[in-house]
Design an enzyme around this catalytic site. Structure first.
Site, short mmCIF file in Angstrom:
data_model
loop_
_atom_site.label_atom_id
_atom_site.label_comp_id
_atom_site.label_asym_id
_atom_site.label_seq_id
_atom_site.Cartn_x
_atom_site.Cartn_y
_atom_site.Cartn_z
N GLY A 250 0.84 -1.21 0.00
CA GLY A 250 0.00 0.00 0.00
C GLY A 250 0.87 1.26 0.00
N ASP A 251 1.95 1.22 0.77
CA ASP A 251 2.85 2.38 0.83
C ASP A 251 3.50 2.61 -0.54
OD1 ASP A 251 2.32 2.30 3.56
OD2 ASP A 251 4.04 0.99 3.94
#
Ligand SMILES: O=P(O)(O)OC[C@@]1(O)O[C@H](CO)[C@@H](O)[C@@H]1O
Length: 334
Positions: A250-251
């Site tokens: 996600g990052d």
């Protein structure tokens, strides 16, 4: 400049247990240690893409020293407040048949160190992007992100917030440039079960009505969506890969999106690139390397039946040539 804030960084100790029986000694077939914490992951990905960023946060003890040394070795610029006591947490990622994580609580942060951090943050100014992401240590006020945004608000800073439920919802009054929850987080906020980007789109509209400018919702293997600040809806599938470790995926999406938006690329292209960065990390040990990102970008455009846009295609070609030259230099030096 892009600044990332990691209030509770970590060393991610990834183990590959052969069994996972509670109450027994389980053995791991291999281990890795990565610099972790959401903001640090985003800065690491940006560094891989040659986009400058400064990772800010709070570190402590021998684990904190190791984390900062590793960041320096990789070329990730950092500006961390160092605590006199305690140590940066070690988060355990058990990468078995199903991924199980045990995240530490992190060190106790005295008030004077919070003041030091806030004072250091005064370097962030007009035109900069500040990414606030990850958990807030217990010893800090729960509304720490709001305090930071209120303090820096009105300076022309673009805020990016990737935080769980309540924290995310509260931040919307500051009109963040980007938020990126996943489908499960959005489902928990609105009390629904949603899997696919199409089903998530109405909730992206709600989040935008509540104040967010750009809303990305990632839906794992189902793809991801972007409702951009002009009201245009974009949906992108996920490239097919062999899952290695989803930590930081996600990052990596956030990093990939910011990297492209910063260079003025249109929102849809930025979303496709972001999706590829997330997938590339899921296919990697640690945050994805440039070569993996380029491979996944190529596969994703192929899956979508579309040509890779000129700017991205040129980057891929330049990286390929650079990697070949590096390899040649390496073998000549032997
Ligand atoms: O405990 P938090 O702050 O919520 O999450 C921290 C963390 O799990 O998120 C990152 C991405 O998954 C990891 O690098 C890190 O260990």
């Amino acid at each position: 400049m892009i600044y990332t804030m990691t209030l509770n960084p970590a060393l991610d100790y990834v183990m590959h247990p052969l069994t996972l029986d509670m109450g027994f000694t389980n053995r791991s077939s291999s281990e890795e240690l990565h610099c972790g914490g959401n903001g640090i992951n985003i800065s690491t990905l940006l560094n891989e893409l040659d986009v400058p960023s400064i990772a800010m946060g709070i570190a402590a003890g021998f684990t904190g020293d190791y984390l900062l040394k590793r960041l320096q070795e990789k070329g990730v610029a950092s500006n961390f407040v160092i605590l006199d006591r305690g140590y940066t947490r070690i988060n355990i990622k058990l990468n078995g048949i199903v991924m199980t994580m045990v995240n530490g609580m992190g060190p106790k942060i005295p008030e004077k160190k919070v003041d030091e951090l806030l004072a250091r943050m005064d370097v962030v100014g007009a035109g900069d992007t500040l990414v606030l992401t990850g958990s807030i240590p217990n010893s800090l006020p729960e509304d720490m992100y709001m305090q930071i945004m209120r303090r820096l608000g009105g300076r022309g800073i673009q805020f990016v917030v990737d935080a769980p439920g309540q924290l995310l919802m509260e931040s919307l009054e500051m009109h963040p440039f980007l938020i990126k929850p996943n489908n499960h987080e959005v489902g928990r906020i609105y009390g629904v079960e949603i899997e696919e980007p199409e089903a998530c789109m109405p909730y992206a509209h709600k989040l935008q009505e509540a104040g967010a400018r750009n809303v990305i919702i990632s839906c794992g293997g189902h793809g991801s969506l972007l409702l951009d600040e002009n009201g245009a809806e974009h949906i992108v599938p996920t490239a097919r890969i062999r899952l290695v470790n989803a930590t930081g995926a996600g990052d990596s999406m956030v990093g990939g999106f910011l990297a492209q938006v910063t260079r003025g690329v249109d929102y849809e292209t930025a979303l496709i690139f972001a999706s590829a960065c997330g997938t590339a990390t899921a296919a990697s040990k640690g945050i994805a390397k440039r070569s993996t990102i380029d491979r996944v970008v190529t596969a994703l455009y192929k899956k979508m039946g579309r040509a890779i846009p000129g700017t991205i295609a040129r980057d891929i070609e330049e990286n390929r040539v650079r990697a070949e030259e590096d390899e040649k230099k390496g073998s000549e030096a032997k």
